[in-house]
Scaffold this motif. Structure first.
Motif, PDB file in Angstrom:
ATOM      1  N   LEU A 133      14.512   5.496  39.370  1.00 46.10           N
ATOM      2  CA  LEU A 133      13.187   5.214  39.923  1.00 46.10           C
ATOM      3  C   LEU A 133      12.600   6.461  40.571  1.00 46.10           C
ATOM      4  CD1 LEU A 133      10.996   3.098  40.463  1.00 46.10           C
ATOM      5  CD2 LEU A 133      12.204   2.516  42.576  1.00 46.10           C
ATOM      6  N   ARG A 134      13.406   7.173  41.318  1.00 51.06           N
ATOM      7  CA  ARG A 134      12.943   8.404  41.980  1.00 51.06           C
ATOM      8  C   ARG A 134      12.522   9.447  40.932  1.00 51.06           C
ATOM      9  NH1 ARG A 134      16.037   8.569  46.188  1.00 51.06           N
ATOM     10  NH2 ARG A 134      17.946   8.933  45.025  1.00 51.06           N
ATOM     11  N   THR A 135      13.313   9.590  39.891  1.00 53.45           N
ATOM     12  CA  THR A 135      12.997  10.542  38.824  1.00 53.45           C
ATOM     13  C   THR A 135      11.718  10.145  38.089  1.00 53.45           C
ATOM     14  OG1 THR A 135      15.333  11.045  38.527  1.00 53.45           O
ATOM     15  CG2 THR A 135      13.874  11.600  36.705  1.00 53.45           C
ATOM     16  N   ALA A 136      11.590   8.867  37.769  1.00 51.43           N
ATOM     17  CA  ALA A 136      10.396   8.399  37.060  1.00 51.43           C
ATOM     18  C   ALA A 136       9.145   8.596  37.909  1.00 51.43           C
ATOM     19  CB  ALA A 136      10.553   6.930  36.677  1.00 51.43           C
ATOM     20  N   GLU A 137       9.235   8.332  39.209  1.00 51.09           N
ATOM     21  CA  GLU A 137       8.077   8.525  40.091  1.00 51.09           C
ATOM     22  C   GLU A 137       7.711  10.004  40.201  1.00 51.09           C
ATOM     23  OE1 GLU A 137       9.485   6.426  43.544  1.00 51.09           O
ATOM     24  OE2 GLU A 137       8.524   4.547  42.910  1.00 51.09           O
ATOM     25  N   ALA A 138       8.714  10.863  40.266  1.00 57.71           N
ATOM     26  CA  ALA A 138       8.446  12.307  40.313  1.00 57.71           C
ATOM     27  C   ALA A 138       7.803  12.771  39.005  1.00 57.71           C
ATOM     28  CB  ALA A 138       9.730  13.078  40.582  1.00 57.71           C
ATOM     29  N   ASN A 139       8.305  12.269  37.880  1.00 60.86           N
ATOM     30  CA  ASN A 139       7.722  12.629  36.582  1.00 60.86           C
ATOM     31  C   ASN A 139       6.290  12.115  36.458  1.00 60.86           C
ATOM     32  OD1 ASN A 139      10.064  13.914  35.803  1.00 60.86           O
ATOM     33  ND2 ASN A 139      10.834  12.185  34.613  1.00 60.86           N
ATOM     34  N   LEU A 140       6.023  10.942  37.000  1.00 54.00           N
ATOM     35  CA  LEU A 140       4.657  10.403  36.975  1.00 54.00           C
ATOM     36  C   LEU A 140       3.725  11.271  37.810  1.00 54.00           C
ATOM     37  CD1 LEU A 140       2.631   8.220  36.143  1.00 54.00           C
ATOM     38  CD2 LEU A 140       3.382   6.885  38.125  1.00 54.00           C
ATOM     39  N   ALA A 141       4.172  11.668  38.983  1.00 55.60           N
ATOM     40  CA  ALA A 141       3.349  12.545  39.822  1.00 55.60           C
ATOM     41  C   ALA A 141       3.087  13.870  39.098  1.00 55.60           C
ATOM     42  CB  ALA A 141       4.039  12.794  41.166  1.00 55.60           C
ATOM     43  N   GLY A 142       4.103  14.408  38.425  1.00 51.59           N
ATOM     44  CA  GLY A 142       3.930  15.643  37.659  1.00 51.59           C
ATOM     45  C   GLY A 142       2.953  15.468  36.514  1.00 51.59           C
ATOM     46  N   ALA A 143       3.030  14.326  35.834  1.00 54.32           N
ATOM     47  CA  ALA A 143       2.112  14.065  34.719  1.00 54.32           C
ATOM     48  C   ALA A 143       0.675  13.970  35.227  1.00 54.32           C
ATOM     49  CB  ALA A 143       2.509  12.778  33.993  1.00 54.32           C
ATOM     50  N   LYS A 144       0.478  13.344  36.369  1.00 53.18           N
ATOM     51  CA  LYS A 144      -0.872  13.239  36.932  1.00 53.18           C
ATOM     52  C   LYS A 144      -1.409  14.618  37.324  1.00 53.18           C
ATOM     53  CE  LYS A 144      -0.592   8.468  38.532  1.00 53.18           C
ATOM     54  NZ  LYS A 144      -0.533   7.555  39.690  1.00 53.18           N
ATOM     55  N   GLU A 145      -0.546  15.460  37.902  1.00 49.46           N
ATOM     56  CA  GLU A 145      -0.959  16.825  38.242  1.00 49.46           C
ATOM     57  C   GLU A 145      -1.311  17.605  36.979  1.00 49.46           C
ATOM     58  OE1 GLU A 145       2.146  18.738  40.478  1.00 49.46           O
ATOM     59  OE2 GLU A 145       2.066  17.234  42.067  1.00 49.46           O
ATOM     60  N   ASP A 146      -0.479  17.454  35.956  1.00 51.57           N
ATOM     61  CA  ASP A 146      -0.739  18.147  34.690  1.00 51.57           C
ATOM     62  C   ASP A 146      -2.065  17.710  34.086  1.00 51.57           C
ATOM     63  OD1 ASP A 146       1.610  19.522  34.921  1.00 51.57           O
ATOM     64  OD2 ASP A 146       2.686  18.388  33.364  1.00 51.57           O
ATOM     65  N   LEU A 147      -2.369  16.419  34.157  1.00 54.19           N
ATOM     66  CA  LEU A 147      -3.635  15.926  33.608  1.00 54.19           C
ATOM     67  C   LEU A 147      -4.820  16.534  34.339  1.00 54.19           C
ATOM     68  CD1 LEU A 147      -2.962  12.186  32.816  1.00 54.19           C
ATOM     69  CD2 LEU A 147      -3.584  13.984  31.216  1.00 54.19           C
ATOM     70  N   ALA A 148      -4.753  16.590  35.653  1.00 57.11           N
ATOM     71  CA  ALA A 148      -5.842  17.192  36.420  1.00 57.11           C
ATOM     72  C   ALA A 148      -5.986  18.674  36.054  1.00 57.11           C
ATOM     73  CB  ALA A 148      -5.591  17.035  37.916  1.00 57.11           C
ATOM     74  N   PHE A 149      -4.855  19.361  35.952  1.00 57.50           N
ATOM     75  CA  PHE A 149      -4.869  20.777  35.582  1.00 57.50           C
ATOM     76  C   PHE A 149      -5.448  20.963  34.179  1.00 57.50           C
ATOM     77  CE2 PHE A 149      -2.867  24.562  33.752  1.00 57.50           C
ATOM     78  CZ  PHE A 149      -3.225  25.511  34.697  1.00 57.50           C
ATOM     79  N   LEU A 150      -5.014  20.138  33.233  1.00 56.16           N
ATOM     80  CA  LEU A 150      -5.501  20.247  31.854  1.00 56.16           C
ATOM     81  C   LEU A 150      -6.994  19.968  31.764  1.00 56.16           C
ATOM     82  CD1 LEU A 150      -2.501  18.664  29.971  1.00 56.16           C
ATOM     83  CD2 LEU A 150      -3.419  20.958  29.607  1.00 56.16           C
ATOM     84  N   ARG A 151      -7.468  19.006  32.528  1.00 54.33           N
ATOM     85  CA  ARG A 151      -8.913  18.717  32.514  1.00 54.33           C
ATOM     86  C   ARG A 151      -9.707  19.919  33.010  1.00 54.33           C
ATOM     87  NH1 ARG A 151      -7.315  13.025  34.305  1.00 54.33           N
ATOM     88  NH2 ARG A 151      -7.249  11.955  32.301  1.00 54.33           N
ATOM     89  N   ASP A 152      -9.187  20.595  34.015  1.00 53.24           N
ATOM     90  CA  ASP A 152      -9.849  21.821  34.498  1.00 53.24           C
ATOM     91  C   ASP A 152      -9.861  22.900  33.417  1.00 53.24           C
ATOM     92  OD1 ASP A 152     -10.296  20.673  36.962  1.00 53.24           O
ATOM     93  OD2 ASP A 152      -8.624  21.701  37.968  1.00 53.24           O
ATOM     94  N   GLN A 153      -8.744  23.050  32.710  1.00 49.30           N
ATOM     95  CA  GLN A 153      -8.666  24.072  31.659  1.00 49.30           C
ATOM     96  C   GLN A 153      -9.589  23.723  30.489  1.00 49.30           C
ATOM     97  OE1 GLN A 153      -7.056  26.681  32.953  1.00 49.30           O
ATOM     98  NE2 GLN A 153      -6.787  25.114  34.527  1.00 49.30           N
ATOM     99  N   ILE A 154      -9.674  22.452  30.150  1.00 43.85           N
ATOM    100  CA  ILE A 154     -10.577  22.011  29.081  1.00 43.85           C
ATOM    101  C   ILE A 154     -12.023  22.314  29.464  1.00 43.85           C
ATOM    102  CG2 ILE A 154     -11.523  19.936  27.964  1.00 43.85           C
ATOM    103  CD1 ILE A 154      -8.597  18.879  27.899  1.00 43.85           C
ATOM    104  N   THR A 155     -12.380  22.012  30.692  1.00 44.93           N
ATOM    105  CA  THR A 155     -13.737  22.294  31.168  1.00 44.93           C
ATOM    106  C   THR A 155     -14.019  23.796  31.118  1.00 44.93           C
ATOM    107  OG1 THR A 155     -13.695  20.349  32.590  1.00 44.93           O
ATOM    108  CG2 THR A 155     -15.324  22.041  33.120  1.00 44.93           C
TER     109      THR A 155
END
Length: 179
Positions: A133-155
C-alpha cells in the motif's frame, strides 16, 4: 532536442525558445527541421503522458483493493482470539457477492499475481500489505507529479511550435512587403 536537464524520474525538460532566429540559425534558415523536431518531441511527451495516465488509473484501482484486503486481515487478527465466528459478505467478482462464516484463523492466503497465491501468517500478511500500500501510494504520487510535469512540457513545446511558425509567417510577410 538534446537537453541534459531532466525531471526527477528522467523525463527531459522542454527548452523554451526565447530567440527564434538564433535558435533556428539566422534570418534565412529553414524552419521546417526545427518544427519537425519540436513536433516529434511533442508526440513523445504526449505518449509519455498517455502511459502515465494509464499507470495512474491502474494504481487508483489497485490502492482501494489493497486497502480493503489490509483492513480485512487486520480485522481477522483482531478477532483471532474471539471464539465467535465472523459473518461477512465478500466480493466474488464485480457484481457478485457471497456470504461466509469465518472461524478464527492464524493464516490468510493472498493473491500475488500471475496465478500465484501464498499463505501468510496474519502479522506477515499485514506487513506485506502495508508495504504494498505504501509503495502504491508513493507510485501514485509520482505519477501525478509526472503528469503535471508532462503537461507543462507539452505546453512549452506547443508554444515553441507556435512561436517558430508565427516568426516564419512574419518573416515571409516582411520579405514579400519589401519586394
Amino acid at each position: 532536442m538534446t537537453t541534459e536537464t531532466r525531471s526527477v524520474r528522467g523525463i527531459p525538460v522542454a527548452p523554451f525558445v526565447t530567440d527564434v532566429a538564433a535558435h533556428i540559425g539566422g534570418q534565412d534558415a529553414d524552419v521546417g527541421p526545427t518544427i519537425e523536431k519540436f513536433q516529434e518531441a511533442l508526440s513523445k511527451y504526449r505518449y509519455m503522458e498517455m502511459s502515465t495516465v494509464q499507470r495512474r488509473q491502474g494504481l487508483e484501482q489497485k490502492i482501494p483493493d489493497i486497502s480493503k484486503t489490509l483492513d480485512m486481515v487486520q480485522l481477522l487478527k483482531k478477532r483471532r482470539d474471539d471464539p465467535e465466528p465472523l459473518e461477512t459478505t465478500f466480493e466474488l467478482c464485480d457484481t457478485l457477492f457471497a456470504r461466509a462464516t469465518l472461524e478464527p484463523v492464524e493464516r490468510v492466503h493472498l493473491w500475488l499475481g500471475a496465478n500465484v497465491m501464498l499463505a501468510y501468517e496474519l502479522d506477515d500478511a499485514i506487513e506485506l500489505l502495508t508495504e504494498k500500500l505504501r509503495t502504491a501510494e508513493a507510485n501514485l504520487a509520482g505519477a501525478k507529479e509526472d503528469l503535471a510535469f508532462l503537461r507543462d512540457q507539452i505546453t512549452t513545446m506547443e508554444v515553441n511550435i507556435a512561436r517558430v511558425h508565427n516568426w516564419d509567417v512574419k518573416r515571409r510577410r516582411e520579405a514579400k512587403a519589401s519586394q
